[in-house]
Write a protein that holds these residues in place. Structure first.
Motif, PDB file in Angstrom:
ATOM      1  N   PHE A 169       0.897  -1.328  -0.102  1.00  0.00           N
ATOM      2  CA  PHE A 169       0.247   0.357   0.171  1.00  0.00           C
ATOM      3  C   PHE A 169       1.085   1.065  -0.022  1.00  0.00           C
ATOM      4  O   PHE A 169       1.254   1.562   0.551  1.00  0.00           O
ATOM      5  CB  PHE A 169      -0.692  -0.335   1.019  1.00  0.00           C
ATOM      6  CG  PHE A 169      -2.340  -0.663   1.249  1.00  0.00           C
ATOM      7  CD1 PHE A 169      -2.908  -0.354   0.398  1.00  0.00           C
ATOM      8  CD2 PHE A 169      -2.238  -1.808   2.226  1.00  0.00           C
ATOM      9  CE1 PHE A 169      -4.869  -0.836   0.821  1.00  0.00           C
ATOM     10  CE2 PHE A 169      -3.423  -3.261   1.186  1.00  0.00           C
ATOM     11  CZ  PHE A 169      -4.321  -1.857   0.903  1.00  0.00           C
TER      12      PHE A 169
ATOM     13  N   CYS B 289       0.741   4.662   0.681  1.00  0.00           N
ATOM     14  CA  CYS B 289      -0.113   5.861   1.324  1.00  0.00           C
ATOM     15  C   CYS B 289       0.881   7.650   1.127  1.00  0.00           C
ATOM     16  O   CYS B 289       1.753   7.589   1.499  1.00  0.00           O
ATOM     17  CB  CYS B 289      -0.483   5.688   2.697  1.00  0.00           C
ATOM     18  SG  CYS B 289      -1.077   3.571   2.282  1.00  0.00           S
TER      19      CYS B 289
ATOM     20  N   LYS C 209       1.638  11.243  -5.103  1.00  0.00           N
ATOM     21  CA  LYS C 209       2.006   9.706  -4.832  1.00  0.00           C
ATOM     22  C   LYS C 209       0.852   8.912  -6.177  1.00  0.00           C
ATOM     23  O   LYS C 209       2.342   8.295  -6.835  1.00  0.00           O
ATOM     24  CB  LYS C 209       0.252   8.693  -4.251  1.00  0.00           C
ATOM     25  CG  LYS C 209       0.826   9.016  -2.461  1.00  0.00           C
ATOM     26  CD  LYS C 209      -1.008   8.599  -1.939  1.00  0.00           C
ATOM     27  CE  LYS C 209      -1.828   9.233  -2.445  1.00  0.00           C
ATOM     28  NZ  LYS C 209      -2.404  10.382  -2.052  1.00  0.00           N
TER      29      LYS C 209
ATOM     30  N   ASN D 100      -2.518   2.396  -4.843  1.00  0.00           N
ATOM     31  CA  ASN D 100      -2.340   3.440  -3.962  1.00  0.00           C
ATOM     32  C   ASN D 100      -3.435   3.288  -3.099  1.00  0.00           C
ATOM     33  O   ASN D 100      -4.872   3.378  -2.917  1.00  0.00           O
ATOM     34  CB  ASN D 100      -2.916   4.371  -5.467  1.00  0.00           C
ATOM     35  CG  ASN D 100      -2.358   5.835  -4.661  1.00  0.00           C
ATOM     36  OD1 ASN D 100      -2.856   5.986  -3.589  1.00  0.00           O
ATOM     37  ND2 ASN D 100      -2.722   6.709  -5.456  1.00  0.00           N
ATOM     38  N   GLY D 101      -3.126   3.653  -1.793  1.00  0.00           N
ATOM     39  CA  GLY D 101      -4.400   3.720  -0.595  1.00  0.00           C
ATOM     40  C   GLY D 101      -4.494   4.496   0.168  1.00  0.00           C
ATOM     41  O   GLY D 101      -3.676   5.457  -0.158  1.00  0.00           O
ATOM     42  N   SER D 102      -5.219   4.469   1.047  1.00  0.00           N
ATOM     43  CA  SER D 102      -5.889   4.926   1.933  1.00  0.00           C
ATOM     44  C   SER D 102      -4.461   5.247   3.451  1.00  0.00           C
ATOM     45  O   SER D 102      -4.825   3.872   3.932  1.00  0.00           O
ATOM     46  CB  SER D 102      -6.713   5.571   2.304  1.00  0.00           C
ATOM     47  OG  SER D 102      -7.311   6.045   3.669  1.00  0.00           O
ATOM     48  N   ARG D 103      -4.280   6.558   4.388  1.00  0.00           N
ATOM     49  CA  ARG D 103      -4.146   6.416   4.876  1.00  0.00           C
ATOM     50  C   ARG D 103      -4.726   5.865   6.524  1.00  0.00           C
ATOM     51  O   ARG D 103      -3.963   4.818   7.265  1.00  0.00           O
ATOM     52  CB  ARG D 103      -3.420   7.740   5.451  1.00  0.00           C
ATOM     53  CG  ARG D 103      -1.804   7.997   4.784  1.00  0.00           C
ATOM     54  CD  ARG D 103      -1.625   9.147   4.741  1.00  0.00           C
ATOM     55  NE  ARG D 103      -2.574  10.137   4.270  1.00  0.00           N
ATOM     56  CZ  ARG D 103      -2.006  11.449   5.566  1.00  0.00           C
ATOM     57  NH1 ARG D 103      -1.748  12.546   5.313  1.00  0.00           N
ATOM     58  NH2 ARG D 103      -3.662  12.268   4.972  1.00  0.00           N
TER      59      ARG D 103
ATOM     60  N   VAL E 101      -5.155   1.955   5.836  1.00  0.00           N
ATOM     61  CA  VAL E 101      -4.024   1.181   6.157  1.00  0.00           C
ATOM     62  C   VAL E 101      -3.603   1.094   7.748  1.00  0.00           C
ATOM     63  O   VAL E 101      -3.408  -0.100   8.243  1.00  0.00           O
ATOM     64  CB  VAL E 101      -3.119   1.784   6.063  1.00  0.00           C
ATOM     65  CG1 VAL E 101      -1.675   1.282   5.487  1.00  0.00           C
ATOM     66  CG2 VAL E 101      -3.165   1.361   3.705  1.00  0.00           C
TER      67      VAL E 101
ATOM     68  N   VAL F  70       3.966  -1.504   4.409  1.00  0.00           N
ATOM     69  CA  VAL F  70       3.068  -0.035   3.622  1.00  0.00           C
ATOM     70  C   VAL F  70       4.421   0.640   3.201  1.00  0.00           C
ATOM     71  O   VAL F  70       5.636   0.975   3.861  1.00  0.00           O
ATOM     72  CB  VAL F  70       3.018   0.753   4.644  1.00  0.00           C
ATOM     73  CG1 VAL F  70       1.994   2.130   4.641  1.00  0.00           C
ATOM     74  CG2 VAL F  70       1.736  -0.434   5.499  1.00  0.00           C
TER      75      VAL F  70
ATOM     76  N   ARG G 182       5.304   5.536   2.347  1.00  0.00           N
ATOM     77  CA  ARG G 182       4.269   6.245   2.826  1.00  0.00           C
ATOM     78  C   ARG G 182       4.990   7.378   1.757  1.00  0.00           C
ATOM     79  O   ARG G 182       6.748   7.739   2.226  1.00  0.00           O
ATOM     80  CB  ARG G 182       4.456   6.535   4.749  1.00  0.00           C
ATOM     81  CG  ARG G 182       4.441   7.962   4.663  1.00  0.00           C
ATOM     82  CD  ARG G 182       3.667   7.728   6.871  1.00  0.00           C
ATOM     83  NE  ARG G 182       4.609   7.538   7.129  1.00  0.00           N
ATOM     84  CZ  ARG G 182       5.887   8.366   7.278  1.00  0.00           C
ATOM     85  NH1 ARG G 182       6.183   9.589   7.244  1.00  0.00           N
ATOM     86  NH2 ARG G 182       6.474   7.661   8.405  1.00  0.00           N
TER      87      ARG G 182
END
Length: 191
Positions: free
Chosen positions: A7, A9, A16, A97-100, A103, A114, A116
């Motif tokens: 992920f 984030c 990103k 492409n994730g969400s903080r 995650v 992860v 960042r």
């Protein structure tokens, strides 16, 4: 055999999409590294990279088991199609492409990494204003929200304050190095 979820984030405006795209381009032809497409209940806008879906279609996909990951952020629903879980089960490394917030809510797992993406607050404010998606108030809210995620645990931190090519190369190196090694080790353990 089992692969690995990665992920990526970071705050809106950290770059990103651009960093992920740079890594995607560098890794063309690598069938073991898959870049997931997000479905979002928001129209496509300049600088965004997702497949737009309506809220009713999203709800149908969720109910039918068509999403392996889903979350809400900024008033929109985000989802990753179940086909990507099949790719992980087949041994691939799948980049999301994730969400903080999403995650941060997940329990630790040997099959999850992860990354960042960060940038300094001043640069972030400029980028958010330049992309023109949000009102001044929404930009201020996004910047204030970042304080809640400053300590988000990550396996890799990429500071995207310089050349995009440098940040893209760091992600590429991580995916082919540390994460790739972790995916291979994960696959060996689960055989």
């Amino acid at each position: 055999m089992s692969g690995l979820w990665v992920f990526v984030c970071g705050p809106s405006g950290s770059g990103k999409d651009s960093v992920i795209d740079a890594a995607r381009q560098a890794l063309v032809g690598r069938s073991d590294i898959v870049f997931a497409r997000r479905m979002v209940t928001r129209p496509v806008q300049p600088g965004s990279d997702h497949d737009p879906v309506t809220a009713p279609v999203f709800a149908e996909l969720l109910q039918a088991g068509g999403l392996c990951w889903h979350w809400q952020a900024h008033g929109f629903c985000y989802g990753i199609a179940s086909q990507y879980a099949d790719a992980v089960r087949a041994g691939c490394l799948v980049v999301v492409n994730g969400s903080r917030a999403h995650v941060n809510s997940l329990p630790p797992s040997p099959g999850l990494r992860v990354v960042r993406i960060s940038t300094d607050p001043e640069r972030l404010a400029i980028r958010l204003a330049q992309r023109g998606r949000d009102s001044d108030r929404a930009v201020a809210e996004r910047l204030a929200r970042n304080a809640a995620f400053t300590g988000l645990p990550a396996d890799c931190v990429i500071v995207n304050d310089g050349e995009l090519a440098d940040a893209g190369q760091r992600l590429t190196d991580y995916l082919t190095g540390s994460a790739g090694t972790a995916a291979a080790a994960c696959a060996r353990i689960r055989r």
